[in-house]
Design a protein around this motif. Structure first.
Motif, PDB file in Angstrom:
ATOM      1  N   ALA A 104     -10.606   6.892  -1.204  1.00 25.80           N
ATOM      2  CA  ALA A 104     -11.175   5.801  -1.655  1.00 25.80           C
ATOM      3  C   ALA A 104     -11.469   6.127  -3.272  1.00 25.80           C
ATOM      4  O   ALA A 104     -11.355   5.215  -4.238  1.00 25.80           O
ATOM      5  CB  ALA A 104     -12.479   5.542  -1.078  1.00 25.80           C
ATOM      6  N   GLN A 105     -11.937   7.187  -3.672  1.00 22.40           N
ATOM      7  CA  GLN A 105     -12.269   7.678  -4.963  1.00 22.40           C
ATOM      8  C   GLN A 105     -10.808   7.814  -5.631  1.00 22.40           C
ATOM      9  O   GLN A 105     -10.696   7.363  -6.957  1.00 22.40           O
ATOM     10  CB  GLN A 105     -12.830   9.167  -4.973  1.00 22.40           C
ATOM     11  CG  GLN A 105     -14.144   9.125  -4.590  1.00 22.40           C
ATOM     12  CD  GLN A 105     -14.974  10.676  -4.270  1.00 22.40           C
ATOM     13  OE1 GLN A 105     -13.995  11.502  -4.550  1.00 22.40           O
ATOM     14  NE2 GLN A 105     -15.986  10.585  -4.192  1.00 22.40           N
ATOM     15  N   LEU A 106      -9.995   8.211  -5.192  1.00 25.57           N
ATOM     16  CA  LEU A 106      -8.335   8.180  -5.867  1.00 25.57           C
ATOM     17  C   LEU A 106      -8.107   6.886  -5.838  1.00 25.57           C
ATOM     18  O   LEU A 106      -7.074   6.760  -7.069  1.00 25.57           O
ATOM     19  CB  LEU A 106      -7.524   9.022  -4.716  1.00 25.57           C
ATOM     20  CG  LEU A 106      -6.067   9.374  -5.301  1.00 25.57           C
ATOM     21  CD1 LEU A 106      -6.229  10.099  -6.699  1.00 25.57           C
ATOM     22  CD2 LEU A 106      -5.180  10.334  -4.385  1.00 25.57           C
ATOM     23  N   ALA A 107      -8.145   6.087  -5.142  1.00 28.77           N
ATOM     24  CA  ALA A 107      -7.733   4.547  -5.401  1.00 28.77           C
ATOM     25  C   ALA A 107      -8.534   3.795  -6.244  1.00 28.77           C
ATOM     26  O   ALA A 107      -7.894   3.324  -7.217  1.00 28.77           O
ATOM     27  CB  ALA A 107      -8.243   3.983  -3.864  1.00 28.77           C
ATOM     28  N   ALA A 152       0.735  -1.283  -0.072  1.00 24.29           N
ATOM     29  CA  ALA A 152      -0.021   0.060   0.023  1.00 24.29           C
ATOM     30  C   ALA A 152       0.857   1.323  -0.004  1.00 24.29           C
ATOM     31  O   ALA A 152       2.110   1.331   0.496  1.00 24.29           O
ATOM     32  CB  ALA A 152      -1.015   0.095   1.211  1.00 24.29           C
ATOM     33  N   LEU A 153       0.467   2.504  -0.168  1.00 24.65           N
ATOM     34  CA  LEU A 153       0.882   3.705  -0.387  1.00 24.65           C
ATOM     35  C   LEU A 153       0.003   4.420   0.629  1.00 24.65           C
ATOM     36  O   LEU A 153      -1.057   4.662   0.436  1.00 24.65           O
ATOM     37  CB  LEU A 153       0.998   4.358  -1.733  1.00 24.65           C
ATOM     38  CG  LEU A 153       1.764   5.858  -1.929  1.00 24.65           C
ATOM     39  CD1 LEU A 153       3.107   5.479  -1.755  1.00 24.65           C
ATOM     40  CD2 LEU A 153       1.670   6.205  -3.267  1.00 24.65           C
ATOM     41  N   LEU A 165      -4.611   2.395  -1.522  1.00 21.93           N
ATOM     42  CA  LEU A 165      -4.001   3.629  -0.570  1.00 21.93           C
ATOM     43  C   LEU A 165      -4.400   3.464   0.764  1.00 21.93           C
ATOM     44  O   LEU A 165      -5.566   2.806   1.060  1.00 21.93           O
ATOM     45  CB  LEU A 165      -4.620   4.675  -1.222  1.00 21.93           C
ATOM     46  CG  LEU A 165      -4.581   5.078  -2.690  1.00 21.93           C
ATOM     47  CD1 LEU A 165      -4.793   6.145  -3.366  1.00 21.93           C
ATOM     48  CD2 LEU A 165      -2.748   5.162  -2.772  1.00 21.93           C
ATOM     49  N   GLU A 166      -3.729   4.216   1.756  1.00 17.96           N
ATOM     50  CA  GLU A 166      -4.068   4.316   3.128  1.00 17.96           C
ATOM     51  C   GLU A 166      -3.857   5.568   3.722  1.00 17.96           C
ATOM     52  O   GLU A 166      -2.992   6.451   3.438  1.00 17.96           O
ATOM     53  CB  GLU A 166      -3.036   3.279   3.954  1.00 17.96           C
ATOM     54  CG  GLU A 166      -3.040   1.748   3.473  1.00 17.96           C
ATOM     55  CD  GLU A 166      -2.263   0.781   4.623  1.00 17.96           C
ATOM     56  OE1 GLU A 166      -2.388  -0.265   4.409  1.00 17.96           O
ATOM     57  OE2 GLU A 166      -1.525   1.442   5.187  1.00 17.96           O
ATOM     58  N   LEU A 167      -4.961   5.729   4.660  1.00 20.38           N
ATOM     59  CA  LEU A 167      -4.933   7.242   5.170  1.00 20.38           C
ATOM     60  C   LEU A 167      -4.231   6.841   6.618  1.00 20.38           C
ATOM     61  O   LEU A 167      -5.125   5.818   7.354  1.00 20.38           O
ATOM     62  CB  LEU A 167      -6.104   7.590   5.294  1.00 20.38           C
ATOM     63  CG  LEU A 167      -6.356   9.112   5.857  1.00 20.38           C
ATOM     64  CD1 LEU A 167      -5.302  10.231   5.124  1.00 20.38           C
ATOM     65  CD2 LEU A 167      -7.778   9.834   6.093  1.00 20.38           C
TER      66      LEU A 167
END
Length: 512
Positions: A488-491, A466-467, A498-500
């Motif tokens: 989530a939209q960007l993923a 993941a990034l 992707l992770e926050l």
């Protein structure tokens, strides 16, 4: 005392330029001397000073009378606008007519300033500077078609090469050919044989400067239904425009689609402009025709800048000025430039120099629509950017700038209001605009549109592939459902996991 509007840059000192041409006379009042000049006021009159000069050797007497009266108004308008300086330049008709010196003397008394009558060499020089100032970079032959003359000059980056002035202005051709575009074409062919520099332009761009060619391009836009009503950097393909130019050169324009969009006063010279362009194409064999909205007047203004100011990027400076005037924080806009560059590198996305320029400008423009109603910020920003008086950007680049801002407001998969611009942009630009819009949609929810936090955000690669977008512990309160949803939209757009995360903690959100 009347307070100056905040819609203007506070450090600018207005100035005026009056351009006395063979066909038109124009007053332009600028906000100030700048790399990307902004017009405060613009007015022209089609005087036709050079009409009949071939047969009489004199400026048209009725045109002289009208021009002298108009100079009183131009002087008053310049004073009313608060212009601190007034520059006046005159071109072919004024320098060639036997009564030119008397006309200039009378005009100087009314305007209260010296008039600079440009030589043919000076006219070509300033025209070249105008093209150099408007393109990033220019590379080809610049051709400035006025009422009395045609200036041709080689431009390459900041270098000005060979140049020539020819007696091929629209009004002059009309007189010399006795109103026959066919005869005019033969005259043009003979004169262009002297322009050896055209051979050096083969395979390069021909930059079309001047009102007649701009109106010719306007007619082409109208006829083809072109979606972006912006003249500067409009490109005309050689093969696709051939039949159009031949039809106009025959004088067969009255029933052409879109002719009603051209001023009746301008229509008479269109066939001569088309005839000149056809002969230039035949002699030069350029890659394409690109219209320049900048010419002698803007070149003269460019010459007033310092060398350091001349080297500035006109698109970036104009975008920054718009951010100063309309964004919530210009510092935040600059932070976006740095962060989005780092983000693309983290995603493994490479940029060309031109793409990096356009991303830079798009970030500076990302917040100019914030005062609009939330449901209209995207479309309003798109229209402002697409139709702004930017220079140093081609039309696909304009579409990228507008689309990035549109997607940032409207969502990454919304198309309806932007369909015409997506067609104008290249597929690569549309993809880049969505990606940039997606990044902006995430980061705006973490910064509250204010500076300070963006430089503290970073991307980290995780062992699970993941990034992660990492929020500093000092700003842990910024995490939540909204930025997680945007991530989530960007993923979804990128196909990446992707992770926050908050610094020092486990990921709080993962999306793919």
């Amino acid at each position: 005392m009347i307070a100056q509007s905040q819609g203007r840059l506070q450090n600018r000192r207005p100035l005026s330029i009056i351009d006395i041409g063979s066909n038109s006379i124009r007053l332009v009042i600028y906000e100030g001397i700048a790399r990307s000049p902004t017009v405060l006021f613009n007015e022209k009159m089609l005087a036709g000073l050079g009409r009949g000069i071939v047969s009489t050797g004199k400026l048209d007497p009725e045109a002289v009378t009208r021009a002298i009266e108009e100079f009183r108004r131009f002087r008053a308008l310049s004073d009313q606008a608060g212009a601190e300086e007034l520059f006046v330049i005159a071109t072919a008709a004024a320098r060639e007519a036997v009564n030119g010196p008397d006309f200039i003397h009378r005009a100087e008394k009314i305007l209260g300033t010296e008039i600079r009558v440009l030589s043919g060499r000076e006219e070509a020089y300033y025209s070249a500077l105008g093209v150099i100032s408007g393109f990033h970079p220019a590379d080809g032959i610049a051709g400035d078609l006025g009422g009395g003359s045609l200036e041709l000059v080689d431009v390459a980056g900041e270098a000005i090469g060979d140049g020539i002035t020819l007696p091929l202005g629209g009004l002059r051709l009309q007189d010399m050919s006795k109103n026959s575009p066919g005869v005019a074409a033969r005259i043009v062919r003979e004169e262009l044989a002297r322009a050896r520099l055209l051979k050096a332009g083969q395979g390069r761009v021909f930059y079309a400067v001047g009102g007649t060619w701009r109106n010719l391009a306007r007619l082409h836009m109208n006829m083809t239904g072109y979606p972006l009503n912006v003249m500067h950097h409009y490109e005309v393909g050689i093969e696709s425009s051939a039949s159009f130019l031949r039809q106009v050169a025959r004088g067969d324009i009255d029933k052409m689609k879109g002719i009603e969009g051209i001023s009746k006063n301008r229509r008479a010279l269109l066939p001569y402009g088309a005839a000149v362009l056809l002969e230039i194409i035949a002699a030069m064999k350029p890659s394409n025709i690109v219209v320049s909205a900048l010419g002698v007047r803007e070149g003269f203004l460019f010459s007033l800048l310092s060398e350091e100011e001349q080297r500035l990027d006109p698109l970036i400076t104009a975008s920054e000025e718009l951010a100063v005037l309309r964004a919530r924080s210009v510092t935040h806009a600059h932070e976006l430039v740095q962060w989005t560059g780092q983000s693309l590198a983290a995603f493994g996305v490479e940029e060309t120099e031109e793409e990096a320029r356009y991303r830079h400008a798009a970030c500076l423009l990302a917040d100019i629509g914030w005062r609009a109603h939330p449901e209209y910020r995207g479309t309003q920003s798109l229209n402002i950017i697409a139709h702004a008086s930017f220079i140093g950007v081609d039309h696909p680049g304009r579409a990228f700038l507008a689309l990035a801002n549109f997607y940032r407001h409207e969502g990454l998969f919304t198309e309806a209001a932007a369909s015409e611009l997506t067609a104008l942009a290249t597929p690569r630009y549309v993809e880049r605009a969505r990606l940039l819009g997606g990044l902006l949609r995430v980061v705006y929810l973490l910064s509250a549109s204010m500076p300070g936090v963006i430089p503290k955000l970073r991307w980290e690669s995780r062992a699970n592939g993941a990034l992660a977008l990492v929020i500093p512990a000092s700003h842990a309160g910024l995490d939540g459902e909204r930025p997680a949803g945007r991530l989530a939209q960007l993923a979804k757009l990128t196909g990446r996991r992707l992770e926050l995360a908050v610094e020092g903690e486990q990921a709080i959100f993962a999306a793919k």
